[in-house]
Design a protein around this motif. Structure first.
Motif, PDB file in Angstrom:
ATOM      1  N   TYR A   1      19.805 -16.939 -28.280  1.00  0.00           N
ATOM      2  CA  TYR A   1      19.318 -16.201 -26.962  1.00  0.00           C
ATOM      3  C   TYR A   1      19.033 -14.864 -26.963  1.00  0.00           C
ATOM      4  O   TYR A   1      18.003 -14.443 -26.497  1.00  0.00           O
ATOM      5  CB  TYR A   1      20.429 -16.603 -25.897  1.00  0.00           C
ATOM      6  N   GLY A   2      19.662 -14.074 -27.741  1.00  0.00           N
ATOM      7  CA  GLY A   2      19.320 -12.582 -28.235  1.00  0.00           C
ATOM      8  C   GLY A   2      18.167 -12.506 -28.832  1.00  0.00           C
ATOM      9  O   GLY A   2      17.305 -11.700 -28.507  1.00  0.00           O
ATOM     10  N   LEU A   3      17.963 -13.364 -29.945  1.00  0.00           N
ATOM     11  CA  LEU A   3      16.560 -13.078 -30.732  1.00  0.00           C
ATOM     12  C   LEU A   3      15.382 -13.508 -29.735  1.00  0.00           C
ATOM     13  O   LEU A   3      14.313 -12.878 -29.809  1.00  0.00           O
ATOM     14  CB  LEU A   3      16.623 -14.141 -31.772  1.00  0.00           C
ATOM     15  N   SER A   4      15.395 -14.448 -28.892  1.00  0.00           N
ATOM     16  CA  SER A   4      14.269 -14.931 -27.821  1.00  0.00           C
ATOM     17  C   SER A   4      14.329 -13.656 -26.832  1.00  0.00           C
ATOM     18  O   SER A   4      12.944 -13.658 -26.237  1.00  0.00           O
ATOM     19  CB  SER A   4      14.730 -16.224 -27.300  1.00  0.00           C
ATOM     20  N   LEU A   5      15.330 -13.023 -26.458  1.00  0.00           N
ATOM     21  CA  LEU A   5      15.013 -12.148 -25.296  1.00  0.00           C
ATOM     22  C   LEU A   5      15.051 -10.740 -25.745  1.00  0.00           C
ATOM     23  O   LEU A   5      14.360  -9.725 -25.128  1.00  0.00           O
ATOM     24  CB  LEU A   5      16.364 -12.092 -24.538  1.00  0.00           C
ATOM     25  N   LEU A   6      15.172 -10.408 -27.111  1.00  0.00           N
ATOM     26  CA  LEU A   6      14.692  -9.060 -27.380  1.00  0.00           C
ATOM     27  C   LEU A   6      13.344  -8.868 -27.321  1.00  0.00           C
ATOM     28  O   LEU A   6      13.256  -7.384 -26.911  1.00  0.00           O
ATOM     29  CB  LEU A   6      15.403  -8.889 -29.179  1.00  0.00           C
ATOM     30  N   PRO A   7      12.437  -9.393 -27.660  1.00  0.00           N
ATOM     31  CA  PRO A   7      10.919  -8.881 -27.531  1.00  0.00           C
ATOM     32  C   PRO A   7      10.695  -8.251 -26.303  1.00  0.00           C
ATOM     33  O   PRO A   7       9.853  -7.907 -26.009  1.00  0.00           O
ATOM     34  CB  PRO A   7      10.301  -9.982 -28.211  1.00  0.00           C
ATOM     35  N   LEU A   8      11.102  -9.168 -25.232  1.00  0.00           N
ATOM     36  CA  LEU A   8      10.947  -8.954 -23.673  1.00  0.00           C
ATOM     37  C   LEU A   8      11.721  -7.713 -23.122  1.00  0.00           C
ATOM     38  O   LEU A   8      11.440  -7.324 -22.320  1.00  0.00           O
ATOM     39  CB  LEU A   8      11.436  -9.933 -23.012  1.00  0.00           C
TER      40      LEU A   8
ATOM     41  N   SER B   1      26.120 -18.091 -22.655  1.00  0.00           N
ATOM     42  CA  SER B   1      26.985 -18.928 -23.444  1.00  0.00           C
ATOM     43  C   SER B   1      28.523 -18.708 -22.927  1.00  0.00           C
ATOM     44  O   SER B   1      29.183 -19.204 -23.618  1.00  0.00           O
ATOM     45  CB  SER B   1      26.726 -18.158 -24.908  1.00  0.00           C
ATOM     46  N   GLY B   2      28.817 -18.132 -21.849  1.00  0.00           N
ATOM     47  CA  GLY B   2      29.917 -17.863 -21.158  1.00  0.00           C
ATOM     48  C   GLY B   2      30.938 -16.939 -22.025  1.00  0.00           C
ATOM     49  O   GLY B   2      32.175 -17.347 -21.984  1.00  0.00           O
ATOM     50  N   LEU B   3      30.280 -16.000 -22.576  1.00  0.00           N
ATOM     51  CA  LEU B   3      31.020 -14.964 -23.358  1.00  0.00           C
ATOM     52  C   LEU B   3      30.963 -13.756 -22.658  1.00  0.00           C
ATOM     53  O   LEU B   3      30.061 -13.286 -21.757  1.00  0.00           O
ATOM     54  CB  LEU B   3      30.205 -14.911 -24.557  1.00  0.00           C
ATOM     55  N   ARG B   4      31.867 -12.696 -23.059  1.00  0.00           N
ATOM     56  CA  ARG B   4      31.751 -11.477 -22.324  1.00  0.00           C
ATOM     57  C   ARG B   4      32.195 -10.540 -23.385  1.00  0.00           C
ATOM     58  O   ARG B   4      33.130 -10.518 -24.173  1.00  0.00           O
ATOM     59  CB  ARG B   4      32.956 -11.393 -21.285  1.00  0.00           C
ATOM     60  N   GLN B   5      31.666  -8.977 -23.401  1.00  0.00           N
ATOM     61  CA  GLN B   5      32.065  -8.090 -24.113  1.00  0.00           C
ATOM     62  C   GLN B   5      32.901  -7.051 -23.440  1.00  0.00           C
ATOM     63  O   GLN B   5      32.825  -6.594 -22.144  1.00  0.00           O
ATOM     64  CB  GLN B   5      30.786  -7.317 -24.629  1.00  0.00           C
ATOM     65  N   VAL B   6      34.129  -6.847 -23.791  1.00  0.00           N
ATOM     66  CA  VAL B   6      35.250  -6.177 -23.026  1.00  0.00           C
ATOM     67  C   VAL B   6      35.857  -4.980 -24.132  1.00  0.00           C
ATOM     68  O   VAL B   6      35.737  -5.268 -25.341  1.00  0.00           O
ATOM     69  CB  VAL B   6      36.448  -7.031 -22.581  1.00  0.00           C
ATOM     70  N   ARG B   7      36.612  -4.211 -23.674  1.00  0.00           N
ATOM     71  CA  ARG B   7      37.164  -3.215 -24.543  1.00  0.00           C
ATOM     72  C   ARG B   7      38.327  -3.846 -25.023  1.00  0.00           C
ATOM     73  O   ARG B   7      39.164  -4.612 -24.773  1.00  0.00           O
ATOM     74  CB  ARG B   7      37.466  -1.857 -23.509  1.00  0.00           C
ATOM     75  N   ARG B   8      38.662  -3.249 -26.334  1.00  0.00           N
ATOM     76  CA  ARG B   8      39.754  -3.736 -27.133  1.00  0.00           C
ATOM     77  C   ARG B   8      41.200  -3.543 -26.224  1.00  0.00           C
ATOM     78  O   ARG B   8      41.957  -4.333 -26.505  1.00  0.00           O
ATOM     79  CB  ARG B   8      39.870  -3.285 -28.330  1.00  0.00           C
ATOM     80  N   ARG B   9      41.134  -2.250 -25.644  1.00  0.00           N
ATOM     81  CA  ARG B   9      42.514  -2.019 -25.085  1.00  0.00           C
ATOM     82  C   ARG B   9      42.762  -2.835 -23.882  1.00  0.00           C
ATOM     83  O   ARG B   9      43.969  -3.037 -23.601  1.00  0.00           O
ATOM     84  CB  ARG B   9      42.376  -0.336 -24.697  1.00  0.00           C
ATOM     85  N   ASP B  10      41.576  -3.262 -23.035  1.00  0.00           N
ATOM     86  CA  ASP B  10      41.733  -4.140 -21.878  1.00  0.00           C
ATOM     87  C   ASP B  10      42.160  -5.542 -22.135  1.00  0.00           C
ATOM     88  O   ASP B  10      42.923  -6.041 -21.500  1.00  0.00           O
ATOM     89  CB  ASP B  10      40.457  -4.119 -21.134  1.00  0.00           C
ATOM     90  N   LEU B  11      41.592  -6.003 -23.450  1.00  0.00           N
ATOM     91  CA  LEU B  11      42.007  -7.385 -23.795  1.00  0.00           C
ATOM     92  C   LEU B  11      43.419  -7.160 -24.239  1.00  0.00           C
ATOM     93  O   LEU B  11      44.011  -8.106 -24.042  1.00  0.00           O
ATOM     94  CB  LEU B  11      41.073  -7.543 -25.062  1.00  0.00           C
ATOM     95  N   ALA B  12      44.072  -6.052 -25.033  1.00  0.00           N
ATOM     96  CA  ALA B  12      45.282  -6.105 -25.419  1.00  0.00           C
ATOM     97  C   ALA B  12      46.207  -6.128 -24.250  1.00  0.00           C
ATOM     98  O   ALA B  12      47.346  -6.821 -24.142  1.00  0.00           O
ATOM     99  CB  ALA B  12      45.555  -4.840 -26.250  1.00  0.00           C
TER     100      ALA B  12
END
Length: 212
Positions: free
Chosen positions: A146-153, A191-202
């Protein structure tokens, strides 16, 4: 006691009468308690999911990933480049190593450690919704494609947002109800993923391990 007209006031035999002036109300403990609203059916009770990492932190992680990708691809393609190599040939030599590094970084390394190289440096982890677990390999592959297809846009989206501003519609995400019953910030990862801070996840995992 008689009324001013000489008639005795009688009590209504059909039921209790409304309290008159001076009648004491029953104590608070004797009143019927009103149950507090609970969580909606089907929503598990637990700590709130970690919020998404800030835009600046995520953009810096993407910049580091691109830098490492270009450096690695350049080092691998350098022995095959000479004075007679055209620009098209150079781009072709860089494309293969760049795609290979991107796959290893975004898919393999993330599946093993929870983040790619740039995200590890910036203190970011990739989690799976709704249980905040480590994402599986198939979800990471889908996210990478998905990132490869979205990056050119991305240049087009950035220029349109700069000239016209964000327009309402599917391009502008709105807060949605998360599966854990909370309302979170906009999130549009297919894809149902999320980028979070490491300290928040801990902190989230500590709260799950030792609930109050």
């Amino acid at each position: 006691m008689t009324t001013p007209w000489g008639k005795r006031r009688t009590r209504n035999p059909s039921g209790p009468t409304a309290p008159t002036r001076g009648t004491a109300l029953p104590p608070t403990s004797a009143r019927t308690p009103v149950p507090a609203p609970g969580p909606a059916p089907g929503h598990p009770v637990g700590p709130r999911l970690p919020p998404r990492a800030g835009d600046t932190r995520r953009h810096l992680a993407v910049g580091l990933d691109c830098y490492f990708c270009l450096v690695t691809a350049g080092l691998l393609a350098r022995p095959y480049v000479d004075a007679s190599t055209t620009v098209t040939e150079v781009l072709g030599l860089l494309a293969g190593p760049a795609l290979a590094f991107s796959f290893l970084n975004q898919v393999v390394l993330t599946a093993v450690t929870g983040a790619g190289l740039g995200k590890l440096i910036m203190g970011i982890r990739v989690i799976r919704l709704p249980d905040a677990g480590r994402p599986g390999l198939w979800r990471l592959v889908r996210r990478w494609l998905y990132g490869l297809s979205l990056l050119p846009l991305q240049p087009w989206y950035g220029l349109r947002s700069f000239l016209t501003g964000p327009a309402p519609g599917p391009d502008v995400p709105h807060p949605v109800a998360l599966p854990n019953g909370c309302t979170g910030e906009p999130y549009t990862d297919p894809s149902g993923l999320r980028q979070v801070r490491r300290r928040d996840l801990a902190a989230h995992r500590d709260a799950m391990a030792f609930p109050h």
